[in-house]
Design an enzyme around this catalytic site. Sequence first.
Site, PDB file in Angstrom:
ATOM      1  N   GLN A  55     -50.434  -4.524 -58.248  1.00  0.00           N
ATOM      2  CA  GLN A  55     -49.931  -4.049 -56.963  1.00  0.00           C
ATOM      3  C   GLN A  55     -49.231  -5.138 -56.158  1.00  0.00           C
ATOM      4  OE1 GLN A  55     -54.021  -2.888 -55.839  1.00  0.00           O
ATOM      5  NE2 GLN A  55     -53.585  -3.734 -53.820  1.00  0.00           N
ATOM      6  N   LEU A  99     -64.288 -10.075 -48.450  1.00  0.00           N
ATOM      7  CA  LEU A  99     -64.849  -8.959 -47.696  1.00  0.00           C
ATOM      8  C   LEU A  99     -65.015  -9.288 -46.219  1.00  0.00           C
ATOM      9  CD1 LEU A  99     -67.605  -7.732 -50.183  1.00  0.00           C
ATOM     10  CD2 LEU A  99     -65.197  -7.074 -50.065  1.00  0.00           C
ATOM     11  N   GLY A 119     -62.092  -8.002 -52.797  1.00  0.00           N
ATOM     12  CA  GLY A 119     -62.863  -9.148 -52.345  1.00  0.00           C
ATOM     13  C   GLY A 119     -62.401  -9.643 -50.981  1.00  0.00           C
ATOM     14  N   SER A 121     -58.490  -6.979 -41.756  1.00  0.00           N
ATOM     15  CA  SER A 121     -57.811  -7.128 -43.038  1.00  0.00           C
ATOM     16  C   SER A 121     -58.144  -8.501 -43.602  1.00  0.00           C
ATOM     17  CB  SER A 121     -56.292  -7.000 -42.855  1.00  0.00           C
ATOM     18  OG  SER A 121     -55.591  -7.409 -44.015  1.00  0.00           O
ATOM     19  N   SER A 122     -58.250  -8.581 -44.912  1.00  0.00           N
ATOM     20  CA  SER A 122     -58.497  -9.880 -45.537  1.00  0.00           C
ATOM     21  C   SER A 122     -57.371 -10.857 -45.227  1.00  0.00           C
ATOM     22  CB  SER A 122     -58.642  -9.719 -47.053  1.00  0.00           C
ATOM     23  OG  SER A 122     -59.746  -8.902 -47.364  1.00  0.00           O
ATOM     24  N   LYS A 128     -57.309   2.474 -42.911  1.00  0.00           N
ATOM     25  CA  LYS A 128     -56.287   1.494 -42.522  1.00  0.00           C
ATOM     26  C   LYS A 128     -55.104   1.583 -43.462  1.00  0.00           C
ATOM     27  CE  LYS A 128     -56.241  -2.935 -43.487  1.00  0.00           C
ATOM     28  NZ  LYS A 128     -54.838  -3.197 -43.915  1.00  0.00           N
ATOM     29  N   HIS A 146     -64.765  -3.643 -44.926  1.00  0.00           N
ATOM     30  CA  HIS A 146     -65.317  -3.297 -46.238  1.00  0.00           C
ATOM     31  C   HIS A 146     -66.778  -2.864 -46.114  1.00  0.00           C
ATOM     32  CE1 HIS A 146     -62.125  -6.293 -47.495  1.00  0.00           C
ATOM     33  NE2 HIS A 146     -61.822  -5.260 -48.252  1.00  0.00           N
TER      34      HIS A 146
END
Length: 287
Positions: free
Chosen positions: A63, A35, A33, A187-188, A151, A39
């Site tokens: 993770q 996004l 998510g 990146s989020s 990435k 993405h």
Amino acid sequence: MQPPVVRTSSALRARMTAFADSRKRTALVPTMGALHDGHLSLVRIAKRAADRVIVSIFVNPAQFAPGEDFEAYPRDTADDLAMLAEEGVDLVYLPEPGSIYAADHTTQVIVGGVGDGLETDHRPTFFHGVALVVNKLINRAAPDFAVFGEKDYQQLCVIRRMVRDLDMPVEIIGGPIARDAHGLALSSRNRYFDEAGLTLARQFNVVLQDSVAAIETGQTVDTSLKNARSRLLDAGFDAVDYVSLADAQSLAPVDEAKPSHALRLLAATHCHGVRLIDNFPVKRPAD
């Protein structure tokens, strides 16, 4: 209008079975998510590869190590669904809380080789969690393709090795790194930056690209990597976890850029409390 959403594994399997029965090839894009255009670039790759595209949204606790940002990780499901609707995604899998891992879950998926070193020197169990959740998502969705971004290059290598070693009937597609206008990999976690942090973060890719150019024009690997590390610290980055040149397939460290294998420069650093990773291909020198 938002795309169709399923929240249980049985509902997901029913949809995927219907796609298969109608001879529609399917592609899964797993996400956590929050996004962004990176993405969405993977979604577009999936649309070119398959007839139906499924996006999963699940912030995977397996993770995250203790003390990492699991609770703070950005979540904005409404915005995510709106973006996926614009892209014409066919199905979104939003697992119900607690439905991925049973309370007594004990099984692990550990990928050696490409899963050793680099990231695992600093996040020892990270790929255990990644391999586990990707295995479960692929088992539940049974897609023809699954798309992941370059990435997270080591992650992509881990997933490809897992799929190969376990004879999983899915083709893994890697998508190029999406970057902002200054070259920073999307990146989020970039949402965490204030203006000063973002300005500094945008120097990361510049230093790495200079290191690539130096290696490609004959500077020794050791000198180039040391220079990159020094430049990052001198610029004000909090710390450098690694800057490494590796074989692009095995991820074995390389100390000399010989014209025999594809190479990859990989790095991880900390900027204003945010951990950044990035990588670039390195051209093999001429014989």
